[in-house]
Design a protein around this motif. Structure first.
Motif, PDB file in Angstrom:
ATOM      1  N   THR A 110       9.122   5.678 -14.164  1.00  0.00           N
ATOM      2  CA  THR A 110       9.633   5.556 -12.798  1.00  0.00           C
ATOM      3  C   THR A 110       9.510   4.126 -12.305  1.00  0.00           C
ATOM      4  OG1 THR A 110       9.096   7.852 -12.218  1.00  0.00           O
ATOM      5  CG2 THR A 110       9.263   6.271 -10.395  1.00  0.00           C
ATOM      6  N   LEU A 111       8.362   3.502 -12.548  1.00  0.00           N
ATOM      7  CA  LEU A 111       8.109   2.139 -12.081  1.00  0.00           C
ATOM      8  C   LEU A 111       9.047   1.143 -12.753  1.00  0.00           C
ATOM      9  CD1 LEU A 111       6.268   0.565 -10.166  1.00  0.00           C
ATOM     10  CD2 LEU A 111       4.671   0.248 -12.063  1.00  0.00           C
ATOM     11  N   VAL A 112       9.247   1.295 -14.061  1.00  0.00           N
ATOM     12  CA  VAL A 112      10.157   0.387 -14.775  1.00  0.00           C
ATOM     13  C   VAL A 112      11.590   0.605 -14.315  1.00  0.00           C
ATOM     14  CG1 VAL A 112      11.077  -0.250 -17.027  1.00  0.00           C
ATOM     15  CG2 VAL A 112       8.645   0.230 -16.778  1.00  0.00           C
ATOM     16  N   TRP A 152       0.815  -1.209   0.000  1.00  0.00           N
ATOM     17  CA  TRP A 152       0.000   0.000   0.000  1.00  0.00           C
ATOM     18  C   TRP A 152       0.850   1.261   0.000  1.00  0.00           C
ATOM     19  CZ3 TRP A 152      -4.588   1.041  -1.562  1.00  0.00           C
ATOM     20  CH2 TRP A 152      -5.590   0.076  -1.526  1.00  0.00           C
ATOM     21  N   ALA A 153       1.960   1.268   0.719  1.00  0.00           N
ATOM     22  CA  ALA A 153       2.817   2.454   0.732  1.00  0.00           C
ATOM     23  C   ALA A 153       3.382   2.724  -0.664  1.00  0.00           C
ATOM     24  CB  ALA A 153       3.950   2.282   1.743  1.00  0.00           C
ATOM     25  N   ASP A 154       3.843   1.665  -1.331  1.00  0.00           N
ATOM     26  CA  ASP A 154       4.383   1.817  -2.687  1.00  0.00           C
ATOM     27  C   ASP A 154       3.289   2.262  -3.655  1.00  0.00           C
ATOM     28  OD1 ASP A 154       6.773   0.849  -1.614  1.00  0.00           O
ATOM     29  OD2 ASP A 154       6.250  -1.221  -2.092  1.00  0.00           O
ATOM     30  N   ALA A 155       2.089   1.697  -3.496  1.00  0.00           N
ATOM     31  CA  ALA A 155       0.970   2.074  -4.359  1.00  0.00           C
ATOM     32  C   ALA A 155       0.601   3.547  -4.154  1.00  0.00           C
ATOM     33  CB  ALA A 155      -0.240   1.184  -4.088  1.00  0.00           C
ATOM     34  N   LYS A 156       0.558   3.985  -2.897  1.00  0.00           N
ATOM     35  CA  LYS A 156       0.241   5.382  -2.616  1.00  0.00           C
ATOM     36  C   LYS A 156       1.285   6.311  -3.220  1.00  0.00           C
ATOM     37  CE  LYS A 156      -2.267   4.469   1.691  1.00  0.00           C
ATOM     38  NZ  LYS A 156      -2.225   4.572   3.172  1.00  0.00           N
ATOM     39  N   ALA A 157       2.545   5.894  -3.175  1.00  0.00           N
ATOM     40  CA  ALA A 157       3.613   6.695  -3.776  1.00  0.00           C
ATOM     41  C   ALA A 157       3.395   6.849  -5.279  1.00  0.00           C
ATOM     42  CB  ALA A 157       4.970   6.051  -3.499  1.00  0.00           C
ATOM     43  N   MET A 158       3.062   5.742  -5.949  1.00  0.00           N
ATOM     44  CA  MET A 158       2.869   5.797  -7.395  1.00  0.00           C
ATOM     45  C   MET A 158       1.608   6.568  -7.768  1.00  0.00           C
ATOM     46  SD  MET A 158       5.484   4.448  -8.694  1.00  0.00           S
ATOM     47  CE  MET A 158       4.825   4.679 -10.339  1.00  0.00           C
ATOM     48  N   ILE A 159       0.554   6.449  -6.954  1.00  0.00           N
ATOM     49  CA  ILE A 159      -0.675   7.208  -7.208  1.00  0.00           C
ATOM     50  C   ILE A 159      -0.412   8.699  -7.040  1.00  0.00           C
ATOM     51  CG2 ILE A 159      -2.991   7.698  -6.325  1.00  0.00           C
ATOM     52  CD1 ILE A 159      -3.190   4.684  -5.642  1.00  0.00           C
ATOM     53  N   LEU A 160       0.325   9.054  -5.982  1.00  0.00           N
ATOM     54  CA  LEU A 160       0.694  10.457  -5.761  1.00  0.00           C
ATOM     55  C   LEU A 160       1.479  10.994  -6.945  1.00  0.00           C
ATOM     56  CD1 LEU A 160       0.962  12.936  -3.828  1.00  0.00           C
ATOM     57  CD2 LEU A 160       3.095  11.893  -3.018  1.00  0.00           C
ATOM     58  N   TYR A 165      17.792 -10.196   3.248  1.00  0.00           N
ATOM     59  CA  TYR A 165      18.001  -8.756   3.343  1.00  0.00           C
ATOM     60  C   TYR A 165      17.154  -8.063   2.285  1.00  0.00           C
ATOM     61  CZ  TYR A 165      20.408  -4.347   4.107  1.00  0.00           C
ATOM     62  OH  TYR A 165      20.701  -3.044   4.430  1.00  0.00           O
ATOM     63  N   GLY A 166      15.974  -7.647   2.698  1.00  0.00           N
ATOM     64  CA  GLY A 166      15.052  -7.020   1.753  1.00  0.00           C
ATOM     65  C   GLY A 166      15.171  -5.509   1.756  1.00  0.00           C
ATOM     66  N   VAL A 167      15.486  -4.925   0.615  1.00  0.00           N
ATOM     67  CA  VAL A 167      15.512  -3.476   0.487  1.00  0.00           C
ATOM     68  C   VAL A 167      14.098  -2.989   0.200  1.00  0.00           C
ATOM     69  CG1 VAL A 167      16.365  -1.521  -0.858  1.00  0.00           C
ATOM     70  CG2 VAL A 167      17.889  -3.442  -0.344  1.00  0.00           C
ATOM     71  N   PRO A 168      13.546  -2.082   1.012  1.00  0.00           N
ATOM     72  CA  PRO A 168      12.191  -1.578   0.753  1.00  0.00           C
ATOM     73  C   PRO A 168      12.064  -1.045  -0.669  1.00  0.00           C
ATOM     74  CG  PRO A 168      13.011  -0.779   2.861  1.00  0.00           C
ATOM     75  CD  PRO A 168      14.173  -1.436   2.182  1.00  0.00           C
ATOM     76  N   PHE A 169      10.991  -1.435  -1.365  1.00  0.00           N
ATOM     77  CA  PHE A 169      10.815  -1.033  -2.763  1.00  0.00           C
ATOM     78  C   PHE A 169      10.666   0.480  -2.898  1.00  0.00           C
ATOM     79  CE2 PHE A 169       8.339  -1.091  -6.875  1.00  0.00           C
ATOM     80  CZ  PHE A 169       9.424  -1.489  -7.649  1.00  0.00           C
ATOM     81  N   MET A 170      10.363   1.153  -1.786  1.00  0.00           N
ATOM     82  CA  MET A 170      10.251   2.609  -1.819  1.00  0.00           C
ATOM     83  C   MET A 170      11.574   3.254  -2.232  1.00  0.00           C
ATOM     84  SD  MET A 170       7.870   4.848  -1.354  1.00  0.00           S
ATOM     85  CE  MET A 170       8.446   6.252  -2.318  1.00  0.00           C
ATOM     86  N   ILE A 171      12.674   2.603  -1.916  1.00  0.00           N
ATOM     87  CA  ILE A 171      13.988   3.154  -2.268  1.00  0.00           C
ATOM     88  C   ILE A 171      14.233   3.084  -3.783  1.00  0.00           C
ATOM     89  CG2 ILE A 171      16.481   2.859  -1.970  1.00  0.00           C
ATOM     90  CD1 ILE A 171      15.914   2.065   0.918  1.00  0.00           C
ATOM     91  N   PRO A 172      14.031   1.912  -4.436  1.00  0.00           N
ATOM     92  CA  PRO A 172      14.138   1.894  -5.902  1.00  0.00           C
ATOM     93  C   PRO A 172      13.147   2.834  -6.586  1.00  0.00           C
ATOM     94  CG  PRO A 172      14.233  -0.332  -5.053  1.00  0.00           C
ATOM     95  CD  PRO A 172      13.889   0.545  -3.889  1.00  0.00           C
ATOM     96  N   ILE A 173      11.938   2.971  -6.021  1.00  0.00           N
ATOM     97  CA  ILE A 173      10.969   3.902  -6.601  1.00  0.00           C
ATOM     98  C   ILE A 173      11.527   5.322  -6.584  1.00  0.00           C
ATOM     99  CG2 ILE A 173       8.751   5.055  -6.197  1.00  0.00           C
ATOM    100  CD1 ILE A 173       7.565   2.389  -5.423  1.00  0.00           C
ATOM    101  N   THR A 174      12.127   5.702  -5.463  1.00  0.00           N
ATOM    102  CA  THR A 174      12.692   7.051  -5.347  1.00  0.00           C
ATOM    103  C   THR A 174      13.829   7.252  -6.335  1.00  0.00           C
ATOM    104  OG1 THR A 174      12.101   7.141  -3.001  1.00  0.00           O
ATOM    105  CG2 THR A 174      13.765   8.701  -3.772  1.00  0.00           C
ATOM    106  N   LEU A 175      14.726   6.286  -6.436  1.00  0.00           N
ATOM    107  CA  LEU A 175      15.837   6.401  -7.385  1.00  0.00           C
ATOM    108  C   LEU A 175      15.321   6.403  -8.824  1.00  0.00           C
ATOM    109  CD1 LEU A 175      18.394   3.961  -5.695  1.00  0.00           C
ATOM    110  CD2 LEU A 175      18.423   6.467  -5.674  1.00  0.00           C
ATOM    111  N   GLY A 176      14.325   5.544  -9.099  1.00  0.00           N
ATOM    112  CA  GLY A 176      13.746   5.508 -10.441  1.00  0.00           C
ATOM    113  C   GLY A 176      13.061   6.813 -10.792  1.00  0.00           C
ATOM    114  N   TYR A 177      12.444   7.442  -9.799  1.00  0.00           N
ATOM    115  CA  TYR A 177      11.775   8.738  -9.995  1.00  0.00           C
ATOM    116  C   TYR A 177      12.785   9.828 -10.318  1.00  0.00           C
ATOM    117  CZ  TYR A 177       9.202  13.001  -8.709  1.00  0.00           C
ATOM    118  OH  TYR A 177       8.629  14.251  -8.694  1.00  0.00           O
ATOM    119  N   ILE A 178      13.905   9.833  -9.604  1.00  0.00           N
ATOM    120  CA  ILE A 178      14.938  10.843  -9.863  1.00  0.00           C
ATOM    121  C   ILE A 178      15.456  10.711 -11.294  1.00  0.00           C
ATOM    122  CG2 ILE A 178      17.273  11.592  -9.243  1.00  0.00           C
ATOM    123  CD1 ILE A 178      16.616  10.783  -6.346  1.00  0.00           C
TER     124      ILE A 178
END
Length: 255
Positions: A117-119, A87-95, A225-238
């Motif tokens: 960004t998602l790809v 849900w956090a990742d979905a909210k980020a992409m919706i925003l 060791y799971g990296v939160p997907f929010m981090i790749p989303i942020t890097l992909g967005y940049i």
């Protein structure tokens, strides 16, 4: 496209929000709902003004970008409701899709800023398994292949400094016996207050005293060791904001 200043303000607000959400997700594996509100308010006002100016002289591109933004919002909400996306990742992409339909800092990228960004995020996320596999192979660590790609052994005394889940079943005795757990064990640990969750061990050490002592006696223990997907989303967005889109790059190579 003209009058991109409102989108620049919105894009900056979203970037700040993504950075803060990534910090929360990395630290606690949760993102507070209130995190999204400031950027939603700022971006909402900015994007309404942007669309007002665009529809004074609407074009096919304008309509297609608006349609793609709406489709992404609906798609991400549906994925999250179906349990296919956090849900956090979905909210980020919706925003992102709702408040920054195009990048104000580069040319329009295919198929849209949000989808690029998602790809981008998906590709960046693949770096972690590759890096872990390389590390474990070089160090000749012995574990199932899936675990070599998703985890690593860490010292038992430093266990709570890490993020992720215990990947071994430890049975006390003389000697201690150890068995690798299946990959789905981390999913089950999320659904209950389990000692397999390092977050639980860190936040409630008094409750898991026995387990923590046992883990320390092991010397080292495998964790996923799971990296939160929010981090790749942020890097992909940049990257997408600056005009880099993997779909664009692939298409350019094929043409």
């Amino acid at each position: 496209m003209h009058d991109l200043l409102p989108l620049a303000v919105s894009a900056t607000a979203v970037l700040i929000t993504f950075l803060y959400a990534s910090w929360q997700d990395l630290r606690t594996r949760t993102v507070l709902t209130i995190t999204w509100y400031p950027a939603a308010a700022i971006g909402g006002i900015a994007v309404l003004y942007f669309w007002y100016r665009q529809f004074q002289q609407p074009t096919a591109i304008t309509i297609s970008i608006l349609a793609i933004s709406l489709i992404v919002c609906i798609m991400m909400g549906g994925f999250a409701k179906a349990g296919m996306f956090g849900w956090a990742d979905a909210k980020a992409m919706i925003l992102l899709a709702a408040t920054v339909p195009v990048t104000p800092f580069a040319a329009w990228i295919f198929p849209s800023l949000a989808l690029a960004t998602l790809v981008n995020a998906g590709i960046i996320a693949l770096i972690v398994p590759a890096a872990l596999l390389t590390r474990n192979t070089i160090r000749k660590e012995q574990a199932p292949f899936w675990l070599k790609c998703s985890g690593m052994p860490v010292p038992g005394e430093t266990l709570t400094r890490h993020f992720g889940f215990i990947a071994e079943e430890i049975t006390d005795g003389d000697p201690i016996t150890r068995t690798f757990l299946p990959a789905a064990s981390s999913i089950r640990a999320l659904k209950k207050n389990s000692a397999l969750s390092i977050r639980n061990l860190r936040e409630s050490p008094e409750k898991f005293t026995r387990e923590l002592e046992l883990y320390q006696r092991c010397g080292s223990i495998w964790i996923t060791y799971g990296v939160p997907f929010m981090i790749p989303i942020t890097l992909g967005y940049i990257l997408a904001l600056l005009g880099f889109s993997l779909p664009d790059a692939v298409i350019s190579l094929l043409i």
